[in-house]
Structure formats: structure tokens, C-alpha cells
Design a protein around this motif. Structure first.
Motif, PDB file in Angstrom:
ATOM      1  N   ALA A   1     -26.030  85.157  36.199  1.00 60.88           N
ATOM      2  CA  ALA A   1     -24.587  85.100  36.585  1.00 60.88           C
ATOM      3  C   ALA A   1     -24.033  86.632  36.228  1.00 60.88           C
ATOM      4  CB  ALA A   1     -23.956  84.012  35.791  1.00 60.88           C
ATOM      5  N   GLU A   2     -24.217  87.249  35.413  1.00 63.55           N
ATOM      6  CA  GLU A   2     -23.825  88.470  34.846  1.00 63.55           C
ATOM      7  C   GLU A   2     -24.285  89.531  35.874  1.00 63.55           C
ATOM      8  OE1 GLU A   2     -21.544  91.207  33.045  1.00 63.55           O
ATOM      9  OE2 GLU A   2     -21.552  89.266  32.252  1.00 63.55           O
ATOM     10  N   ALA A   3     -25.542  89.678  36.156  1.00 62.52           N
ATOM     11  CA  ALA A   3     -25.958  90.609  37.346  1.00 62.52           C
ATOM     12  C   ALA A   3     -25.435  90.221  38.637  1.00 62.52           C
ATOM     13  CB  ALA A   3     -27.557  90.276  37.469  1.00 62.52           C
ATOM     14  N   GLU A   4     -25.105  89.129  39.009  1.00 70.80           N
ATOM     15  CA  GLU A   4     -24.257  88.799  40.255  1.00 70.80           C
ATOM     16  C   GLU A   4     -22.862  89.136  40.276  1.00 70.80           C
ATOM     17  OE1 GLU A   4     -24.632  84.751  41.218  1.00 70.80           O
ATOM     18  OE2 GLU A   4     -26.918  84.615  41.585  1.00 70.80           O
ATOM     19  N   ALA A   5     -22.392  89.118  39.209  1.00 70.32           N
ATOM     20  CA  ALA A   5     -20.887  89.697  38.923  1.00 70.32           C
ATOM     21  C   ALA A   5     -20.917  91.081  39.093  1.00 70.32           C
ATOM     22  CB  ALA A   5     -20.281  89.054  37.513  1.00 70.32           C
ATOM     23  N   GLN A   6     -21.924  91.821  38.553  1.00 66.92           N
ATOM     24  CA  GLN A   6     -21.769  93.167  38.447  1.00 66.92           C
ATOM     25  C   GLN A   6     -22.306  93.672  39.764  1.00 66.92           C
ATOM     26  OE1 GLN A   6     -24.743  95.072  35.639  1.00 66.92           O
ATOM     27  NE2 GLN A   6     -25.348  96.566  37.448  1.00 66.92           N
ATOM     28  N   ALA A   7     -23.095  93.065  40.515  1.00 69.98           N
ATOM     29  CA  ALA A   7     -23.227  93.666  41.646  1.00 69.98           C
ATOM     30  C   ALA A   7     -21.938  93.404  42.491  1.00 69.98           C
ATOM     31  CB  ALA A   7     -24.260  92.847  42.233  1.00 69.98           C
ATOM     32  N   ARG A   8     -21.199  92.356  42.606  1.00 71.73           N
ATOM     33  CA  ARG A   8     -20.121  92.115  43.166  1.00 71.73           C
ATOM     34  C   ARG A   8     -19.016  93.145  43.054  1.00 71.73           C
ATOM     35  NH1 ARG A   8     -20.748  86.653  42.108  1.00 71.73           N
ATOM     36  NH2 ARG A   8     -19.407  86.926  40.322  1.00 71.73           N
ATOM     37  N   ASP A   9     -18.723  93.505  41.697  1.00 70.39           N
ATOM     38  CA  ASP A   9     -17.906  94.634  41.353  1.00 70.39           C
ATOM     39  C   ASP A   9     -18.380  95.817  41.821  1.00 70.39           C
ATOM     40  OD1 ASP A   9     -16.551  92.593  39.652  1.00 70.39           O
ATOM     41  OD2 ASP A   9     -17.432  92.968  37.949  1.00 70.39           O
ATOM     42  N   VAL A  10     -19.698  96.100  41.846  1.00 77.27           N
ATOM     43  CA  VAL A  10     -20.007  97.448  42.217  1.00 77.27           C
ATOM     44  C   VAL A  10     -19.810  97.504  43.859  1.00 77.27           C
ATOM     45  CG1 VAL A  10     -22.023  98.862  42.738  1.00 77.27           C
ATOM     46  CG2 VAL A  10     -21.245  97.711  40.309  1.00 77.27           C
ATOM     47  N   LEU A  11     -20.143  96.227  44.576  1.00 78.22           N
ATOM     48  CA  LEU A  11     -20.033  96.327  45.999  1.00 78.22           C
ATOM     49  C   LEU A  11     -18.336  96.438  46.182  1.00 78.22           C
ATOM     50  CD1 LEU A  11     -21.240  96.125  48.740  1.00 78.22           C
ATOM     51  CD2 LEU A  11     -20.921  93.520  48.336  1.00 78.22           C
ATOM     52  N   ALA A  12     -17.692  95.869  45.623  1.00 76.69           N
ATOM     53  CA  ALA A  12     -16.283  96.077  45.823  1.00 76.69           C
ATOM     54  C   ALA A  12     -15.782  97.516  45.851  1.00 76.69           C
ATOM     55  CB  ALA A  12     -15.512  95.127  44.984  1.00 76.69           C
ATOM     56  N   GLU A  13     -16.198  98.061  44.700  1.00 76.77           N
ATOM     57  CA  GLU A  13     -16.066  99.637  44.687  1.00 76.77           C
ATOM     58  C   GLU A  13     -16.365 100.486  45.552  1.00 76.77           C
ATOM     59  OE1 GLU A  13     -14.431 103.172  43.320  1.00 76.77           O
ATOM     60  OE2 GLU A  13     -13.871 101.137  42.544  1.00 76.77           O
ATOM     61  N   LEU A  14     -17.958 100.142  46.254  1.00 75.14           N
ATOM     62  CA  LEU A  14     -18.394 100.925  47.436  1.00 75.14           C
ATOM     63  C   LEU A  14     -17.553 100.645  48.723  1.00 75.14           C
ATOM     64  CD1 LEU A  14     -22.236 100.147  47.001  1.00 75.14           C
ATOM     65  CD2 LEU A  14     -20.913 102.072  46.264  1.00 75.14           C
ATOM     66  N   ARG A  15     -16.922  99.544  48.894  1.00 81.02           N
ATOM     67  CA  ARG A  15     -16.038  99.271  49.872  1.00 81.02           C
ATOM     68  C   ARG A  15     -14.894  99.750  49.732  1.00 81.02           C
ATOM     69  NH1 ARG A  15     -18.207  92.879  50.540  1.00 81.02           N
ATOM     70  NH2 ARG A  15     -20.138  93.799  51.800  1.00 81.02           N
ATOM     71  N   ARG A  16     -14.215  99.856  48.814  1.00 79.19           N
ATOM     72  CA  ARG A  16     -12.919 100.889  48.411  1.00 79.19           C
ATOM     73  C   ARG A  16     -13.305 101.983  48.932  1.00 79.19           C
ATOM     74  NH1 ARG A  16     -12.046  96.780  44.314  1.00 79.19           N
ATOM     75  NH2 ARG A  16     -13.160  98.410  42.900  1.00 79.19           N
ATOM     76  N   LEU A  17     -14.418 102.837  47.953  1.00 72.02           N
ATOM     77  CA  LEU A  17     -14.716 104.157  48.483  1.00 72.02           C
ATOM     78  C   LEU A  17     -14.811 104.471  50.117  1.00 72.02           C
ATOM     79  CD1 LEU A  17     -15.623 106.955  47.414  1.00 72.02           C
ATOM     80  CD2 LEU A  17     -17.880 105.864  47.356  1.00 72.02           C
ATOM     81  N   ARG A  18     -15.471 103.511  50.520  1.00 69.59           N
ATOM     82  CA  ARG A  18     -15.608 103.867  52.286  1.00 69.59           C
ATOM     83  C   ARG A  18     -14.197 103.676  52.946  1.00 69.59           C
ATOM     84  NH1 ARG A  18     -20.127 100.947  55.310  1.00 69.59           N
ATOM     85  NH2 ARG A  18     -19.283 102.331  56.846  1.00 69.59           N
TER      86      ARG A  18
ATOM     87  N   GLU B   1     -19.170 102.804  34.665  1.00 75.11           N
ATOM     88  CA  GLU B   1     -18.407 102.010  33.499  1.00 75.11           C
ATOM     89  C   GLU B   1     -18.577 100.652  33.726  1.00 75.11           C
ATOM     90  OE1 GLU B   1     -14.362 103.283  33.710  1.00 75.11           O
ATOM     91  OE2 GLU B   1     -14.540 105.006  32.929  1.00 75.11           O
ATOM     92  N   LEU B   2     -18.660 100.242  34.929  1.00 72.52           N
ATOM     93  CA  LEU B   2     -18.990  98.726  35.302  1.00 72.52           C
ATOM     94  C   LEU B   2     -20.474  98.572  34.920  1.00 72.52           C
ATOM     95  CD1 LEU B   2     -17.420  98.621  38.884  1.00 72.52           C
ATOM     96  CD2 LEU B   2     -16.752  97.127  36.933  1.00 72.52           C
ATOM     97  N   ILE B   3     -21.275  99.207  35.140  1.00 72.48           N
ATOM     98  CA  ILE B   3     -22.576  98.979  34.859  1.00 72.48           C
ATOM     99  C   ILE B   3     -22.780  99.150  33.211  1.00 72.48           C
ATOM    100  CG2 ILE B   3     -25.109  99.867  34.754  1.00 72.48           C
ATOM    101  CD1 ILE B   3     -24.347 100.810  37.722  1.00 72.48           C
ATOM    102  N   ASP B   4     -22.273  99.886  32.653  1.00 73.31           N
ATOM    103  CA  ASP B   4     -22.289 100.042  31.024  1.00 73.31           C
ATOM    104  C   ASP B   4     -21.660  98.864  30.638  1.00 73.31           C
ATOM    105  OD1 ASP B   4     -23.862 102.403  31.233  1.00 73.31           O
ATOM    106  OD2 ASP B   4     -21.945 103.695  30.604  1.00 73.31           O
ATOM    107  N   ALA B   5     -20.503  98.361  31.036  1.00 71.45           N
ATOM    108  CA  ALA B   5     -19.956  97.231  30.385  1.00 71.45           C
ATOM    109  C   ALA B   5     -20.725  96.058  30.410  1.00 71.45           C
ATOM    110  CB  ALA B   5     -18.441  97.017  31.081  1.00 71.45           C
ATOM    111  N   ALA B   6     -21.369  95.933  31.723  1.00 72.52           N
ATOM    112  CA  ALA B   6     -22.171  94.674  31.880  1.00 72.52           C
ATOM    113  C   ALA B   6     -23.675  94.809  31.137  1.00 72.52           C
ATOM    114  CB  ALA B   6     -22.496  94.826  33.289  1.00 72.52           C
ATOM    115  N   SER B   7     -24.136  95.948  30.821  1.00 74.53           N
ATOM    116  CA  SER B   7     -25.322  96.177  30.017  1.00 74.53           C
ATOM    117  C   SER B   7     -24.887  95.787  28.495  1.00 74.53           C
ATOM    118  CB  SER B   7     -25.757  97.673  29.907  1.00 74.53           C
ATOM    119  OG  SER B   7     -26.214  97.817  31.167  1.00 74.53           O
TER     120      SER B   7
END
Length: 160
Positions: free
Chosen positions: A7-24, A127-133
């Protein structure tokens, strides 16, 4: 993988994907964005026209060469890498100590904007990845067996 870790890995992936979409949305002419671990494993991607696993593997290979070059020339750790092709560019930015953000851009992209937004997004993703780790590394609270259940509170003393 334990359900909590999954569940943590899925949440991290969602957060990172949201950042990628904002960047685009912030960088005109950005055609794709991907985050991979230093080993090339894709953590999240928004790359409609390319195979993400292949780009992740190539990112890891480029990271290895760029890191060795920076260290061999006394330039410190990896920061970023830009490859210009005939019809666009590929830029990779450090995303914390264990990941890399790779951006695919059209040839008319404003490189200055790409660098500014790529560096900022790389820092946020790191920061998102480090916080999840850090959350994953925290020990789980011990579960109590029926014999270890905390004592039930007794009646409250009468008020004076």
C-alpha cells in the motif's frame, strides 16, 4: 510484499505520478517523464510514446557513466545530464540519493525552463521517495496477543 508495504509503494507511485503530470503541464513541449531507481526499475512514468522499462534501463546506464565522469573529473556526485538529438532532448535529474527523473522534450523546448522545472521536480520527487523510505524503515508497532492485551481500566475513583 506485506500488505502495508504494498500500500505504501502504491501511494508513493501515485504521488510521484501526480508530480510528473504537474510537470508536464508546466513545461510546454515536454512529451514524457519517468522516474527510475538507480538500478533502472521504473517507479512511475507518464510516457505515452515510449517503452518505460527501456527508458528506465537506459537511464540507469547513463547515470552510471555520468556519475563516474563527474567523480573522475572532481565534479562531485550526479546532478543532471542533457542529451540533445536531432528532434529533441532527454534530460535526467537527480531525484534524491536513490532515483532519477528523466524528461523527454521536443526540439523547440525552452532548455532554461526545462532545467528549472526538472531540478525542482527532481527535488520534490526525491523528498517523496525519501519520506516513503523513512516510513517503510520504521518498525511496526508490536501486535498484542490475547495474553498480552493491556489490562482493562478499573472503575474510576469516586469524586470528592
Amino acid at each position: 510484499m506485506a500488505p502495508e508495504a504494498e500500500a505504501e509503494a502504491e501511494a508513493q507511485a501515485r504521488d510521484v505520478l501526480a508530480e510528473l503530470r504537474r510537470l508536464r503541464t508546466r513545461v510546454p513541449l515536454l512529451s514524457g517523464a519517468l522516474v527510475a531507481g538507480a538500478d533502472g526499475l521504473v517507479l512511475a512514468h507518464d510516457t505515452p510514446d515510449v517503452e518505460p522499462e527501456r527508458v528506465g534501463a537506459l537511464t540507469a546506464a547513463a547515470l552510471g557513466v555520468a556519475t563516474r565522469m563527474a567523480e573522475a573529473t572532481g565534479r562531485g556526485g550526479f546532478g543532471e545530464l542533457l542529451v540533445r538529438g536531432e528532434s529533441g532532448c532527454v534530460a535526467s535529474y537527480a531525484a534524491g540519493p536513490s532515483a532519477v527523473l528523466t524528461l523527454l522534450a521536443e526540439d523547440r523546448v525552452d532548455i532554461g525552463v526545462l532545467h528549472i522545472e526538472g531540478r525542482l521536480a527532481g527535488a520534490r520527487i526525491g523528498e517523496l521517495i525519501d519520506a516513503a523510505s523513512r516510513r517503510a524503515a520504521r518498525p511496526a508497532p508490536p501486535s498484542l496477543t490475547s495474553r498480552q492485551q493491556p489490562p482493562r481500566p478499573g472503575p474510576l475513583p469516586p469524586r470528592a
